[in-house]
Design a protein around this motif. Sequence first.
Motif, PDB file in Angstrom:
ATOM      1  N   SER A  20     -15.531   8.158  19.080  1.00 35.86           N
ATOM      2  CA  SER A  20     -15.829   8.956  17.894  1.00 35.86           C
ATOM      3  C   SER A  20     -14.840   8.544  16.807  1.00 35.86           C
ATOM      4  O   SER A  20     -13.712   8.985  16.776  1.00 35.86           O
ATOM      5  CB  SER A  20     -15.721  10.449  18.204  1.00 35.86           C
ATOM      6  N   CYS A  21     -15.283   7.658  15.956  1.00 37.11           N
ATOM      7  CA  CYS A  21     -14.423   7.083  14.935  1.00 37.11           C
ATOM      8  C   CYS A  21     -14.255   8.052  13.783  1.00 37.11           C
ATOM      9  O   CYS A  21     -15.222   8.430  13.136  1.00 37.11           O
ATOM     10  CB  CYS A  21     -15.005   5.764  14.430  1.00 37.11           C
ATOM     11  N   LYS A  22     -13.022   8.452  13.530  1.00 39.02           N
ATOM     12  CA  LYS A  22     -12.724   9.303  12.386  1.00 39.02           C
ATOM     13  C   LYS A  22     -11.469   8.765  11.714  1.00 39.02           C
ATOM     14  O   LYS A  22     -10.713   7.995  12.308  1.00 39.02           O
ATOM     15  CB  LYS A  22     -12.532  10.751  12.820  1.00 39.02           C
ATOM     16  N   PHE A  23     -11.255   9.152  10.491  1.00 37.86           N
ATOM     17  CA  PHE A  23     -10.084   8.699   9.761  1.00 37.86           C
ATOM     18  C   PHE A  23      -8.875   9.535  10.152  1.00 37.86           C
ATOM     19  O   PHE A  23      -8.949  10.760  10.214  1.00 37.86           O
ATOM     20  CB  PHE A  23     -10.313   8.788   8.256  1.00 37.86           C
ATOM     21  N   VAL A  24      -7.782   8.843  10.428  1.00 36.21           N
ATOM     22  CA  VAL A  24      -6.514   9.494  10.758  1.00 36.21           C
ATOM     23  C   VAL A  24      -5.436   8.907   9.850  1.00 36.21           C
ATOM     24  O   VAL A  24      -5.521   7.767   9.412  1.00 36.21           O
ATOM     25  CB  VAL A  24      -6.130   9.291  12.243  1.00 36.21           C
ATOM     26  N   ASP A  25      -4.421   9.706   9.566  1.00 31.33           N
ATOM     27  CA  ASP A  25      -3.319   9.229   8.733  1.00 31.33           C
ATOM     28  C   ASP A  25      -2.637   8.039   9.391  1.00 31.33           C
ATOM     29  O   ASP A  25      -2.509   7.977  10.612  1.00 31.33           O
ATOM     30  CB  ASP A  25      -2.297  10.338   8.509  1.00 31.33           C
ATOM     31  N   THR A  26      -2.211   7.100   8.549  1.00 32.65           N
ATOM     32  CA  THR A  26      -1.500   5.928   9.036  1.00 32.65           C
ATOM     33  C   THR A  26      -0.270   5.713   8.165  1.00 32.65           C
ATOM     34  O   THR A  26      -0.223   6.162   7.023  1.00 32.65           O
ATOM     35  CB  THR A  26      -2.403   4.679   9.050  1.00 32.65           C
ATOM     36  N   ASP A  27       0.710   5.070   8.713  1.00 29.96           N
ATOM     37  CA  ASP A  27       1.961   4.805   8.010  1.00 29.96           C
ATOM     38  C   ASP A  27       1.716   3.833   6.860  1.00 29.96           C
ATOM     39  O   ASP A  27       1.176   2.739   7.064  1.00 29.96           O
ATOM     40  CB  ASP A  27       2.979   4.233   8.989  1.00 29.96           C
ATOM     41  N   LYS A  28       2.128   4.194   5.668  1.00 28.29           N
ATOM     42  CA  LYS A  28       1.947   3.341   4.488  1.00 28.29           C
ATOM     43  C   LYS A  28       2.760   2.059   4.577  1.00 28.29           C
ATOM     44  O   LYS A  28       2.482   1.092   3.874  1.00 28.29           O
ATOM     45  CB  LYS A  28       2.361   4.095   3.222  1.00 28.29           C
ATOM     46  N   ASN A  29       3.765   2.036   5.429  1.00 27.23           N
ATOM     47  CA  ASN A  29       4.657   0.881   5.523  1.00 27.23           C
ATOM     48  C   ASN A  29       4.239  -0.143   6.571  1.00 27.23           C
ATOM     49  O   ASN A  29       4.901  -1.168   6.719  1.00 27.23           O
ATOM     50  CB  ASN A  29       6.087   1.350   5.813  1.00 27.23           C
ATOM     51  N   LEU A  30       3.172   0.124   7.300  1.00 25.06           N
ATOM     52  CA  LEU A  30       2.712  -0.841   8.292  1.00 25.06           C
ATOM     53  C   LEU A  30       2.213  -2.101   7.598  1.00 25.06           C
ATOM     54  O   LEU A  30       1.573  -2.033   6.541  1.00 25.06           O
ATOM     55  CB  LEU A  30       1.587  -0.248   9.135  1.00 25.06           C
ATOM     56  N   LYS A  55      -1.975  -3.149 -11.705  1.00 23.87           N
ATOM     57  CA  LYS A  55      -1.060  -3.228 -10.576  1.00 23.87           C
ATOM     58  C   LYS A  55      -0.929  -1.856  -9.921  1.00 23.87           C
ATOM     59  O   LYS A  55      -1.175  -0.820 -10.547  1.00 23.87           O
ATOM     60  CB  LYS A  55       0.299  -3.768 -10.988  1.00 23.87           C
ATOM     61  N   LEU A  56      -0.539  -1.882  -8.669  1.00 24.61           N
ATOM     62  CA  LEU A  56      -0.390  -0.665  -7.884  1.00 24.61           C
ATOM     63  C   LEU A  56       0.816   0.129  -8.370  1.00 24.61           C
ATOM     64  O   LEU A  56       1.906  -0.422  -8.542  1.00 24.61           O
ATOM     65  CB  LEU A  56      -0.207  -1.033  -6.405  1.00 24.61           C
ATOM     66  N   LEU A  57       0.599   1.422  -8.579  1.00 24.80           N
ATOM     67  CA  LEU A  57       1.696   2.304  -8.963  1.00 24.80           C
ATOM     68  C   LEU A  57       2.082   3.245  -7.833  1.00 24.80           C
ATOM     69  O   LEU A  57       3.254   3.524  -7.631  1.00 24.80           O
ATOM     70  CB  LEU A  57       1.315   3.115 -10.208  1.00 24.80           C
ATOM     71  N   HIS A  58       1.072   3.742  -7.104  1.00 23.96           N
ATOM     72  CA  HIS A  58       1.380   4.709  -6.041  1.00 23.96           C
ATOM     73  C   HIS A  58       0.237   4.775  -5.025  1.00 23.96           C
ATOM     74  O   HIS A  58      -0.928   4.717  -5.397  1.00 23.96           O
ATOM     75  CB  HIS A  58       1.598   6.095  -6.656  1.00 23.96           C
ATOM     76  N   VAL A  59       0.602   4.906  -3.762  1.00 19.81           N
ATOM     77  CA  VAL A  59      -0.374   5.139  -2.690  1.00 19.81           C
ATOM     78  C   VAL A  59      -0.315   6.621  -2.357  1.00 19.81           C
ATOM     79  O   VAL A  59       0.723   7.125  -1.941  1.00 19.81           O
ATOM     80  CB  VAL A  59      -0.067   4.295  -1.430  1.00 19.81           C
ATOM     81  N   HIS A  60      -1.420   7.330  -2.575  1.00 17.97           N
ATOM     82  CA  HIS A  60      -1.470   8.766  -2.300  1.00 17.97           C
ATOM     83  C   HIS A  60      -1.880   9.038  -0.855  1.00 17.97           C
ATOM     84  O   HIS A  60      -1.191   9.737  -0.137  1.00 17.97           O
ATOM     85  CB  HIS A  60      -2.456   9.467  -3.240  1.00 17.97           C
ATOM     86  N   ARG A  61      -3.014   8.478  -0.464  1.00 23.14           N
ATOM     87  CA  ARG A  61      -3.525   8.715   0.887  1.00 23.14           C
ATOM     88  C   ARG A  61      -3.636   7.385   1.611  1.00 23.14           C
ATOM     89  O   ARG A  61      -4.073   6.391   1.041  1.00 23.14           O
ATOM     90  CB  ARG A  61      -4.901   9.378   0.819  1.00 23.14           C
ATOM     91  N   SER A  62      -3.230   7.385   2.862  1.00 24.19           N
ATOM     92  CA  SER A  62      -3.340   6.183   3.694  1.00 24.19           C
ATOM     93  C   SER A  62      -3.913   6.597   5.044  1.00 24.19           C
ATOM     94  O   SER A  62      -3.250   7.268   5.823  1.00 24.19           O
ATOM     95  CB  SER A  62      -1.977   5.520   3.866  1.00 24.19           C
ATOM     96  N   GLN A  63      -5.143   6.197   5.286  1.00 25.07           N
ATOM     97  CA  GLN A  63      -5.805   6.534   6.540  1.00 25.07           C
ATOM     98  C   GLN A  63      -6.531   5.322   7.088  1.00 25.07           C
ATOM     99  O   GLN A  63      -6.886   4.410   6.346  1.00 25.07           O
ATOM    100  CB  GLN A  63      -6.802   7.683   6.338  1.00 25.07           C
ATOM    101  N   ARG A  64      -6.715   5.354   8.401  1.00 18.46           N
ATOM    102  CA  ARG A  64      -7.437   4.280   9.080  1.00 18.46           C
ATOM    103  C   ARG A  64      -8.451   4.912  10.008  1.00 18.46           C
ATOM    104  O   ARG A  64      -8.172   5.911  10.666  1.00 18.46           O
ATOM    105  CB  ARG A  64      -6.470   3.414   9.884  1.00 18.46           C
ATOM    106  N   THR A  68     -11.069   0.846  14.486  1.00 19.20           N
ATOM    107  CA  THR A  68     -11.591  -0.141  13.540  1.00 19.20           C
ATOM    108  C   THR A  68     -10.449  -0.614  12.641  1.00 19.20           C
ATOM    109  O   THR A  68      -9.334  -0.111  12.718  1.00 19.20           O
ATOM    110  CB  THR A  68     -12.692   0.447  12.632  1.00 19.20           C
ATOM    111  N   TRP A  69     -10.755  -1.550  11.763  1.00 19.86           N
ATOM    112  CA  TRP A  69      -9.820  -2.003  10.727  1.00 19.86           C
ATOM    113  C   TRP A  69     -10.285  -1.509   9.367  1.00 19.86           C
ATOM    114  O   TRP A  69     -10.066  -2.148   8.345  1.00 19.86           O
ATOM    115  CB  TRP A  69      -9.699  -3.529  10.732  1.00 19.86           C
ATOM    116  N   THR A  70     -10.935  -0.350   9.338  1.00 18.91           N
ATOM    117  CA  THR A  70     -11.413   0.248   8.103  1.00 18.91           C
ATOM    118  C   THR A  70     -10.368   1.226   7.590  1.00 18.91           C
ATOM    119  O   THR A  70      -9.945   2.119   8.324  1.00 18.91           O
ATOM    120  CB  THR A  70     -12.754   0.979   8.338  1.00 18.91           C
ATOM    121  N   TYR A  71      -9.966   1.038   6.334  1.00 17.29           N
ATOM    122  CA  TYR A  71      -8.936   1.884   5.742  1.00 17.29           C
ATOM    123  C   TYR A  71      -9.516   2.748   4.638  1.00 17.29           C
ATOM    124  O   TYR A  71     -10.449   2.347   3.933  1.00 17.29           O
ATOM    125  CB  TYR A  71      -7.806   1.035   5.155  1.00 17.29           C
ATOM    126  N   LEU A  72      -8.951   3.928   4.489  1.00 18.74           N
ATOM    127  CA  LEU A  72      -9.270   4.832   3.402  1.00 18.74           C
ATOM    128  C   LEU A  72      -7.971   5.054   2.646  1.00 18.74           C
ATOM    129  O   LEU A  72      -6.963   5.464   3.233  1.00 18.74           O
ATOM    130  CB  LEU A  72      -9.812   6.157   3.954  1.00 18.74           C
TER     131      LEU A  72
END
Length: 115
Positions: A20-30, A55-64, A68-72
């Motif tokens: 059951s694939c769902k999005f879970v928080d992931t470390d922004k530094n990985l 250019k990137l200023l800020h990452v608010h949400r990081s989920q995977r 899978t290798w699908t990121y949100l």
Amino acid sequence: MWWKVPLLVGFIVLGTHVCSCKFVDTDKNLDYFASAVEYAVFQFNEDQEDEFAYKLLHVHRSQRKTWTWTYLMDLTMGRTICKKHDEDIDNCPLQEGTEEKMFTRLNSTCGERRW
């Protein structure tokens, strides 16, 4: 033969729970997530008709998505004074005044291409 039926049912029940694939928080530094963010920013710049780079200023949400290798990701990006294909956009200053543009929480999807 009949002993295989409970085993098969067990795999089906376990398989539906595990897959059951769902999005879970992931470390922004990985490294993998950082690479995905870098690719997302690059693809965003390529898809824009604007001649200036963002250019990137800020990452608010990081989920995977699990298994899978699908990121949100929710990103804030700012418009720079550099052109899209200039070198070192990360160190390029942001535009100010009426030319300034910011993008927050964009929705984009990309997938692996099969050749």
